[in-house]
Design a protein around this motif. Structure first.
Motif, PDB file in Angstrom:
ATOM      1  N   UNK A   6       0.827  -1.209   0.000  1.00  0.00           N
ATOM      2  CA  UNK A   6       0.000   0.000   0.000  1.00  0.00           C
ATOM      3  C   UNK A   6       0.861   1.259   0.000  1.00  0.00           C
ATOM      4  N   UNK A   7       1.975   1.213   0.698  1.00  0.00           N
ATOM      5  CA  UNK A   7       2.903   2.341   0.715  1.00  0.00           C
ATOM      6  C   UNK A   7       3.413   2.647  -0.684  1.00  0.00           C
ATOM      7  N   UNK A   8       3.767   1.606  -1.414  1.00  0.00           N
ATOM      8  CA  UNK A   8       4.243   1.768  -2.790  1.00  0.00           C
ATOM      9  C   UNK A   8       3.150   2.407  -3.653  1.00  0.00           C
ATOM     10  N   UNK A   9       1.913   1.929  -3.505  1.00  0.00           N
ATOM     11  CA  UNK A   9       0.793   2.498  -4.264  1.00  0.00           C
ATOM     12  C   UNK A   9       0.616   3.979  -3.939  1.00  0.00           C
ATOM     13  N   UNK A  18      -6.750  -5.057  15.588  1.00  0.00           N
ATOM     14  CA  UNK A  18      -7.784  -5.076  14.570  1.00  0.00           C
ATOM     15  C   UNK A  18      -7.019  -5.230  13.255  1.00  0.00           C
ATOM     16  N   UNK A  19      -7.481  -6.052  12.336  1.00  0.00           N
ATOM     17  CA  UNK A  19      -6.723  -6.294  11.113  1.00  0.00           C
ATOM     18  C   UNK A  19      -6.880  -5.167  10.082  1.00  0.00           C
ATOM     19  N   UNK A  20      -6.455  -3.988  10.497  1.00  0.00           N
ATOM     20  CA  UNK A  20      -6.504  -2.796   9.652  1.00  0.00           C
ATOM     21  C   UNK A  20      -5.113  -2.171   9.679  1.00  0.00           C
ATOM     22  N   UNK A  21      -4.531  -1.994   8.516  1.00  0.00           N
ATOM     23  CA  UNK A  21      -3.185  -1.427   8.427  1.00  0.00           C
ATOM     24  C   UNK A  21      -3.282   0.088   8.569  1.00  0.00           C
ATOM     25  N   UNK A  22      -2.663   0.614   9.629  1.00  0.00           N
ATOM     26  CA  UNK A  22      -2.614   2.067   9.840  1.00  0.00           C
ATOM     27  C   UNK A  22      -1.377   2.623   9.149  1.00  0.00           C
ATOM     28  N   UNK A  23      -1.613   3.616   8.314  1.00  0.00           N
ATOM     29  CA  UNK A  23      -0.542   4.251   7.557  1.00  0.00           C
ATOM     30  C   UNK A  23      -0.468   5.712   7.971  1.00  0.00           C
ATOM     31  N   UNK A  24       0.716   6.137   8.366  1.00  0.00           N
ATOM     32  CA  UNK A  24       0.963   7.534   8.706  1.00  0.00           C
ATOM     33  C   UNK A  24       1.680   8.167   7.523  1.00  0.00           C
ATOM     34  N   UNK A  44      -9.643  -2.346   5.385  1.00  0.00           N
ATOM     35  CA  UNK A  44      -8.341  -3.007   5.316  1.00  0.00           C
ATOM     36  C   UNK A  44      -7.195  -2.055   5.645  1.00  0.00           C
ATOM     37  N   UNK A  45      -7.349  -0.778   5.294  1.00  0.00           N
ATOM     38  CA  UNK A  45      -6.291   0.215   5.502  1.00  0.00           C
ATOM     39  C   UNK A  45      -6.931   1.524   5.931  1.00  0.00           C
ATOM     40  N   UNK A  46      -6.167   2.287   6.691  1.00  0.00           N
ATOM     41  CA  UNK A  46      -6.561   3.668   6.969  1.00  0.00           C
ATOM     42  C   UNK A  46      -5.310   4.519   6.962  1.00  0.00           C
ATOM     43  N   UNK A  47      -5.456   5.685   6.348  1.00  0.00           N
ATOM     44  CA  UNK A  47      -4.336   6.608   6.190  1.00  0.00           C
ATOM     45  C   UNK A  47      -4.611   7.850   7.021  1.00  0.00           C
TER      46      UNK A  47
END
Length: 170
Positions: free
Chosen positions: A20-23, A49-55, A98-101
């Motif tokens: 996701x970081x690459x995207x 929780x199976x959610x990828x936290x992206x800063x 699935x992800x949160x930014x």
């Protein structure tokens, strides 16, 4: 209503972050200055929780706003500040998130807070284990009440965040 689940650490989470970081880097180009994996999925061994936290650190939050259509086209829902001034919050979900930014301009104090807490948990496995116990208790008490679940964890997080920010050990 979104169902809250806490699962054992999954070895796939770092790779999910990397993909996701690459995207996001491709979508945002020079606007994206740095991207970090934060939250519980970034701490090896920690239930989450199976959610990828992206800063996401950006050059300027207003420049990021110009990129919102690209994020939406990539499957994200833009939620604006979502309760935190100066933040831009995006979620990615189909039937389950699935992800949160969490995006902030470079230098924002929230960046330091996220990274300090993550690093503190990585360095203090006993505290990470205690945090997992707090999460499981919150889940038992609050089922699918996201606000109650989060509120129950607040005192633990704030206490250990202050230790982390002050460079203190538990």
């Amino acid at each position: 209503m979104r169902k809250i689940v806490v699962v054992p650490y999954d070895e796939k989470w770092p790779e999910m972050f990397n993909v996701e970081s690459f995207l996001i880097k491709k979508l945002l180009g020079e606007v994206a200055k740095d991207i970090h994996h934060v939250g519980s999925t970034s701490v090896p061994g920690l239930s989450a929780k199976p959610v990828i936290d992206i800063l996401l650190e950006v050059s300027d939050i207003n420049e990021l706003d110009q990129c919102t259509p690209a994020m939406v086209n990539a499957g994200y829902v833009a939620r604006g500040e979502n309760g935190i001034a100066g933040r831009r919050y995006f979620i990615k979900e189909s039937n389950q998130r699935s992800h949160q930014v969490h995006a902030f301009s470079v230098g924002d104090r929230h960046i330091l807070r996220h990274l300090a807490f993550r690093d503190y948990l990585r360095e203090n496995i006993d505290i990470a284990i205690s945090y997992a116990e707090v999460k499981h208790t919150a889940l038992l008490l609050y089922k699918n009440d996201a606000q109650g679940y989060s509120a129950f964890k607040t005192s633990f997080i704030e206490h250990h965040l202050q230790l982390a920010l002050n460079g203190l050990k538990p």
